[in-house]
Design a protein around this motif. Structure first.
Motif, PDB file in Angstrom:
ATOM      1  N   VAL A  60     -28.799 -45.136  -5.663  1.00 53.05           N
ATOM      2  CA  VAL A  60     -29.193 -45.261  -6.373  1.00 53.05           C
ATOM      3  C   VAL A  60     -30.745 -46.439  -6.862  1.00 53.05           C
ATOM      4  O   VAL A  60     -31.832 -46.428  -7.392  1.00 53.05           O
ATOM      5  CB  VAL A  60     -28.783 -45.749  -8.152  1.00 53.05           C
ATOM      6  CG1 VAL A  60     -29.414 -45.613  -9.402  1.00 53.05           C
ATOM      7  CG2 VAL A  60     -27.762 -44.583  -8.624  1.00 53.05           C
ATOM      8  N   VAL A  89     -33.474 -39.678  -9.206  1.00 52.43           N
ATOM      9  CA  VAL A  89     -31.960 -39.492  -8.694  1.00 52.43           C
ATOM     10  C   VAL A  89     -30.775 -39.329  -9.908  1.00 52.43           C
ATOM     11  O   VAL A  89     -29.619 -39.164  -9.862  1.00 52.43           O
ATOM     12  CB  VAL A  89     -31.613 -41.027  -8.082  1.00 52.43           C
ATOM     13  CG1 VAL A  89     -31.853 -41.866  -8.851  1.00 52.43           C
ATOM     14  CG2 VAL A  89     -30.616 -41.197  -7.151  1.00 52.43           C
ATOM     15  N   TYR A  90     -31.394 -39.331 -11.074  1.00 53.09           N
ATOM     16  CA  TYR A  90     -30.397 -39.799 -12.330  1.00 53.09           C
ATOM     17  C   TYR A  90     -29.927 -37.788 -12.098  1.00 53.09           C
ATOM     18  O   TYR A  90     -29.481 -36.887 -12.366  1.00 53.09           O
ATOM     19  CB  TYR A  90     -31.308 -39.725 -13.138  1.00 53.09           C
ATOM     20  CG  TYR A  90     -30.408 -39.764 -14.559  1.00 53.09           C
ATOM     21  CD1 TYR A  90     -30.849 -39.973 -15.953  1.00 53.09           C
ATOM     22  CD2 TYR A  90     -29.290 -39.776 -14.365  1.00 53.09           C
ATOM     23  CE1 TYR A  90     -30.234 -39.868 -17.062  1.00 53.09           C
ATOM     24  CE2 TYR A  90     -27.923 -40.110 -15.787  1.00 53.09           C
ATOM     25  CZ  TYR A  90     -28.733 -39.625 -17.105  1.00 53.09           C
ATOM     26  OH  TYR A  90     -27.823 -39.848 -18.146  1.00 53.09           O
ATOM     27  N   LEU A 139     -28.081 -36.925  -9.673  1.00 51.02           N
ATOM     28  CA  LEU A 139     -26.744 -37.244  -9.884  1.00 51.02           C
ATOM     29  C   LEU A 139     -26.225 -36.002 -10.887  1.00 51.02           C
ATOM     30  O   LEU A 139     -24.726 -35.682 -10.855  1.00 51.02           O
ATOM     31  CB  LEU A 139     -26.646 -39.012 -10.576  1.00 51.02           C
ATOM     32  CG  LEU A 139     -26.359 -39.634  -9.280  1.00 51.02           C
ATOM     33  CD1 LEU A 139     -27.014 -40.827  -9.736  1.00 51.02           C
ATOM     34  CD2 LEU A 139     -25.643 -39.703  -8.418  1.00 51.02           C
ATOM     35  N   GLY A 172     -26.572 -44.300 -12.670  1.00 48.29           N
ATOM     36  CA  GLY A 172     -27.818 -43.166 -12.649  1.00 48.29           C
ATOM     37  C   GLY A 172     -28.914 -43.761 -13.935  1.00 48.29           C
ATOM     38  O   GLY A 172     -30.202 -44.127 -14.216  1.00 48.29           O
ATOM     39  N   ARG A 184     -29.938 -46.690 -14.867  1.00 45.55           N
ATOM     40  CA  ARG A 184     -31.565 -47.359 -13.634  1.00 45.55           C
ATOM     41  C   ARG A 184     -32.363 -46.393 -14.888  1.00 45.55           C
ATOM     42  O   ARG A 184     -33.508 -46.886 -14.781  1.00 45.55           O
ATOM     43  CB  ARG A 184     -31.463 -47.371 -12.348  1.00 45.55           C
ATOM     44  CG  ARG A 184     -32.925 -47.594 -12.003  1.00 45.55           C
ATOM     45  CD  ARG A 184     -32.463 -47.010 -10.239  1.00 45.55           C
ATOM     46  NE  ARG A 184     -34.637 -46.650  -9.887  1.00 45.55           N
ATOM     47  CZ  ARG A 184     -35.035 -46.615  -8.727  1.00 45.55           C
ATOM     48  NH1 ARG A 184     -34.437 -46.036  -8.026  1.00 45.55           N
ATOM     49  NH2 ARG A 184     -36.525 -46.619  -9.199  1.00 45.55           N
TER      50      ARG A 184
END
Lengths: 121, 170
Positions: free
Chosen positions: B109, B118-119, B122, B138, B141
């Motif tokens: 992350v 990246v979220y 995930l 995630g 962030r």
């Protein structure tokens, strides 16, 4: 068929059908302890929407907080809608509360995850 | 049992530190408690919402993986010029396997160039998982707009999330 619902100390969820739209409403907070109940509920809503060939409207205006454990239930649900055949997909409209600041971020992320089938107001 | 320690160190900085038994039912209680702290420090609803969410996610992670009877969270405000940093740290003992797993996801992350990408990654991964969600870090962030990091000292795992606020009320 009985429409799904959740009734717990911290979370209440109801479902009703109106004019061919499956209307879902949440009230309270989606804490980690409600994760399984939220998952089961979303799965039942998904099944009902397919069975009734209905679009879904989800009212988050009274939901004060949603943990990532409960958020996952929506992620799984929306991923399943994406995987349906073209003639089977249905639309999901999310109603947000501008005073609940987390909703702008979390529901926005959900809509981005399932573009084309999820809208927000 | 819950222990609370709060200090106003100078007119500039402040912190709150709590120790509590790793009971998932206490997480909402602690979240609401630190939410009051954030509201006083920030006087900004959006910032408070971000930090409360991040606190919840870190606490849930710490409670889930704690192997002894103690989870600790420290929330600190460090002023810098007109603004400053708010840092949330959780401390818990974990098994070596879980410590490695946490460090791996934090590295993924934290090192990703785009928080939202990246979220979303995930999310796609968690849609097919039956255990846990893997989304919390995630979410911290991307939605919390915070920098996440992890330090492992033996079996002690410290997870940290930090947010910068360009302006903070005095």
């Amino acid at each position: 068929m009985t429409l799904p619902l959740i009734e717990s100390a911290s979370l209440r969820a109801t479902t009703a059908e109106s004019a061919g739209i499956l209307k879902v409403g949440f009230e309270g907070t989606g804490e980690s302890g409600e994760a399984q109940a939220m998952f089961d509920f979303c799965q039942l809503v998904h099944a009902e929407a397919q069975a009734r060939k209905a679009n879904v409207e989800v009212d988050f205006r009274q939901l004060e907080f949603l943990s990532s454990s409960c958020f996952k239930a929506f992620v799984t649900w929306f991923a399943q809608v994406q995987e349906l055949g073209d003639g089977e997909k249905y639309n999901i409209h999310l109603i947000s509360n501008p005073r609940m600041h987390w909703q702008r971020r979390s529901l926005g992320a959900l809509a981005s995850f399932a573009p084309g089938h999820v809208t927000i107001t | 049992m819950t222990k609370v320690d709060a200090k106003l160190l100078t007119s500039e900085d402040a912190y709150v530190e709590l120790s509590f038994s790793p009971n998932v039912k206490l997480v909402p209680t602690v979240r609401r408690f630190v939410e009051e702290f954030y509201q006083q420090m920030l006087r900004d609803q959006d910032g408070t919402s971000r930090l409360a969410m991040a606190t919840h996610e870190l606490l849930e992670n710490a409670v889930r993986y704690s192997i002894d009877g103690n989870t600790r969270v420290r929330v600190g405000l460090r002023r810098e010029g007109a603004g400053g940093y708010i840092t949330i740290e959780t401390f818990n003992l974990a098994t070596p396997e879980n410590a490695v797993a946490v460090r791996t996801i934090v590295d993924e992350v934290a090192s990703a160039p785009d928080a939202m990408i990246v979220y979303q990654t995930l999310m796609r991964r968690t849609a097919k998982r039956t255990d846990g969600s893997g989304l919390g870090l995630g979410r911290i962030r991307a939605e919390g707009e915070m920098v996440v990091s992890c330090e492992v000292l033996g079996q002690l795992v410290c997870l940290k999330a930090e947010a910068h606020f360009p302006e903070l009320p005095r």
